[in-house]
Design a protein around this motif. Sequence first.
Motif, PDB file in Angstrom:
ATOM      1  N   THR A  13       0.838  -1.182   0.000  1.00  0.00           N
ATOM      2  CA  THR A  13       0.000   0.000   0.000  1.00  0.00           C
ATOM      3  C   THR A  13       0.876   1.236   0.000  1.00  0.00           C
ATOM      4  N   PRO A  14       0.777   2.099  -1.022  1.00  0.00           N
ATOM      5  CA  PRO A  14       1.598   3.286  -1.060  1.00  0.00           C
ATOM      6  C   PRO A  14       1.187   4.258   0.023  1.00  0.00           C
ATOM      7  N   ASP A  98      14.220  19.320  -6.727  1.00  0.00           N
ATOM      8  CA  ASP A  98      13.595  19.414  -5.403  1.00  0.00           C
ATOM      9  C   ASP A  98      12.070  19.504  -5.500  1.00  0.00           C
ATOM     10  N   VAL A  99      11.500  18.763  -6.468  1.00  0.00           N
ATOM     11  CA  VAL A  99      10.044  18.712  -6.638  1.00  0.00           C
ATOM     12  C   VAL A  99       9.537  17.357  -6.143  1.00  0.00           C
ATOM     13  N   PRO A 100       8.630  17.339  -5.174  1.00  0.00           N
ATOM     14  CA  PRO A 100       8.081  16.071  -4.680  1.00  0.00           C
ATOM     15  C   PRO A 100       7.316  15.331  -5.766  1.00  0.00           C
ATOM     16  N   VAL A 101       7.431  14.001  -5.768  1.00  0.00           N
ATOM     17  CA  VAL A 101       6.777  13.162  -6.771  1.00  0.00           C
ATOM     18  C   VAL A 101       5.989  12.065  -6.079  1.00  0.00           C
ATOM     19  N   LEU A 102       4.768  11.866  -6.533  1.00  0.00           N
ATOM     20  CA  LEU A 102       3.945  10.749  -6.082  1.00  0.00           C
ATOM     21  C   LEU A 102       3.771   9.826  -7.283  1.00  0.00           C
ATOM     22  N   LEU A 103       4.399   8.663  -7.247  1.00  0.00           N
ATOM     23  CA  LEU A 103       4.382   7.733  -8.380  1.00  0.00           C
ATOM     24  C   LEU A 103       3.421   6.592  -8.070  1.00  0.00           C
ATOM     25  N   LEU A 104       2.331   6.531  -8.824  1.00  0.00           N
ATOM     26  CA  LEU A 104       1.288   5.543  -8.595  1.00  0.00           C
ATOM     27  C   LEU A 104       1.032   4.755  -9.871  1.00  0.00           C
ATOM     28  N   PRO A 105       1.617   3.568 -10.011  1.00  0.00           N
ATOM     29  CA  PRO A 105       1.439   2.763 -11.221  1.00  0.00           C
ATOM     30  C   PRO A 105       0.023   2.197 -11.314  1.00  0.00           C
ATOM     31  N   ALA A 106      -0.292   1.617 -12.443  1.00  0.00           N
ATOM     32  CA  ALA A 106      -1.627   1.069 -12.678  1.00  0.00           C
ATOM     33  C   ALA A 106      -2.011   0.093 -11.572  1.00  0.00           C
ATOM     34  N   ALA A 107      -3.182   0.280 -11.025  1.00  0.00           N
ATOM     35  CA  ALA A 107      -3.671  -0.611  -9.978  1.00  0.00           C
ATOM     36  C   ALA A 107      -3.910  -2.004 -10.552  1.00  0.00           C
ATOM     37  N   THR A 108      -3.666  -3.008  -9.742  1.00  0.00           N
ATOM     38  CA  THR A 108      -3.863  -4.389 -10.184  1.00  0.00           C
ATOM     39  C   THR A 108      -5.068  -5.048  -9.529  1.00  0.00           C
ATOM     40  N   SER A 109      -5.748  -4.319  -8.660  1.00  0.00           N
ATOM     41  CA  SER A 109      -6.955  -4.845  -8.022  1.00  0.00           C
ATOM     42  C   SER A 109      -7.802  -3.675  -7.553  1.00  0.00           C
ATOM     43  N   ILE A 110      -9.046  -3.942  -7.231  1.00  0.00           N
ATOM     44  CA  ILE A 110      -9.917  -2.876  -6.742  1.00  0.00           C
ATOM     45  C   ILE A 110      -9.420  -2.364  -5.394  1.00  0.00           C
ATOM     46  N   ASP A 111      -8.938  -3.249  -4.539  1.00  0.00           N
ATOM     47  CA  ASP A 111      -8.381  -2.808  -3.261  1.00  0.00           C
ATOM     48  C   ASP A 111      -7.174  -1.905  -3.469  1.00  0.00           C
ATOM     49  N   ASP A 112      -6.377  -2.209  -4.482  1.00  0.00           N
ATOM     50  CA  ASP A 112      -5.233  -1.368  -4.835  1.00  0.00           C
ATOM     51  C   ASP A 112      -5.716   0.018  -5.260  1.00  0.00           C
ATOM     52  N   ALA A 113      -6.799   0.070  -6.007  1.00  0.00           N
ATOM     53  CA  ALA A 113      -7.368   1.357  -6.424  1.00  0.00           C
ATOM     54  C   ALA A 113      -7.822   2.155  -5.209  1.00  0.00           C
ATOM     55  N   SER A 115      -6.619   1.991  -2.217  1.00  0.00           N
ATOM     56  CA  SER A 115      -5.416   2.443  -1.519  1.00  0.00           C
ATOM     57  C   SER A 115      -4.814   3.670  -2.189  1.00  0.00           C
ATOM     58  N   GLN A 116      -4.815   3.666  -3.525  1.00  0.00           N
ATOM     59  CA  GLN A 116      -4.239   4.806  -4.232  1.00  0.00           C
ATOM     60  C   GLN A 116      -5.074   6.069  -4.042  1.00  0.00           C
ATOM     61  N   ILE A 117      -6.382   5.916  -4.026  1.00  0.00           N
ATOM     62  CA  ILE A 117      -7.254   7.075  -3.790  1.00  0.00           C
ATOM     63  C   ILE A 117      -6.971   7.660  -2.410  1.00  0.00           C
ATOM     64  N   GLU A 129     -11.953  13.273   3.057  1.00  0.00           N
ATOM     65  CA  GLU A 129     -12.643  13.198   1.778  1.00  0.00           C
ATOM     66  C   GLU A 129     -12.275  11.915   1.035  1.00  0.00           C
ATOM     67  N   GLY A 130     -11.012  11.521   1.137  1.00  0.00           N
ATOM     68  CA  GLY A 130     -10.593  10.276   0.508  1.00  0.00           C
ATOM     69  C   GLY A 130     -11.303   9.077   1.095  1.00  0.00           C
ATOM     70  N   ASP A 131     -11.412   9.049   2.405  1.00  0.00           N
ATOM     71  CA  ASP A 131     -12.131   7.959   3.068  1.00  0.00           C
ATOM     72  C   ASP A 131     -13.587   7.923   2.621  1.00  0.00           C
ATOM     73  N   SER A 132     -14.177   9.104   2.448  1.00  0.00           N
ATOM     74  CA  SER A 132     -15.574   9.186   2.026  1.00  0.00           C
ATOM     75  C   SER A 132     -15.757   8.691   0.597  1.00  0.00           C
ATOM     76  N   VAL A 133     -14.827   9.053  -0.284  1.00  0.00           N
ATOM     77  CA  VAL A 133     -14.903   8.598  -1.675  1.00  0.00           C
ATOM     78  C   VAL A 133     -14.828   7.075  -1.735  1.00  0.00           C
ATOM     79  N   VAL A 134     -13.903   6.501  -1.011  1.00  0.00           N
ATOM     80  CA  VAL A 134     -13.750   5.044  -1.015  1.00  0.00           C
ATOM     81  C   VAL A 134     -14.979   4.368  -0.415  1.00  0.00           C
TER      82      VAL A 134
END
Length: 267
Positions: A13-14, A98-113, A115-117, A129-134
Amino acid sequence: MSALVVSGCSSSTPTASVSDRPESIVSLSPTATETLFAVGAGDQVVAVDSQSDYPVNAPKTDLSAYTPSLEAIIGYDPDLVIASDDIDGLVAGLQAADVPVLLLPAATSIDDAYSQIETVADATGHDAEGDSVVADMRTRIDNAVSTVSATDSTYFHELDTTLYTVTSESFVGQIYGLFGLKSIADGSGSDYPQMSDEGIISADPDFVFLADSQCCGVTAESVSARPGWRTMSAVRDGKVVVMDEDLSSRWGPRVADQVEAVADALR
């Protein structure tokens, strides 16, 4: 905000720890763009890539996720960049700036999706809000699945006119699997194999789902006109269904829309 690289994959989980709420976000992923706006971070987004077409009010630019230009990205003075792939040294280049990066590759499952949200929401200061969307996605998906009796029907999901498809192990295949549907491409050794006309006709799927109507103009009528396809059960029984190809290829909040679309097709 200090430089940050966060990467996520199906096996973990990222997570992100961002000391300040980013106020100048660049998204190089259509899925990330949809997620940012869904969790309430839309007003923090200053630029999105050329493929990010939803929502319509996203600040679409000519930035390319496939051939990223560090100069162009840095030109937006971002304090967070979100991408799905590290192409052409993107991450190293942004780190050097010095730019922050969030790297999120293609999800492989709905649970992975899910987690990324939640990760995007946490990284942008929108945890609740993220918890509410999920939670809303889970409810909608459960409701959609409960309205359709489980089936053991088979399907062919057409990705393009060269007959690339998905297996039950792919992300989209797992969505079909919620209803008991099985891909005729299972056992091919790849999650996204290419089939032949002869192989599809021989497998005789109960459903044909078209995810290439928008890009390529494929319709139920044009499918039935293909040599030999008219003999298939799906064509004969009127079960050739046009799907929204964006919903079929993204793993953000609109996964629930895709599940509901499959439910509608099965009713």
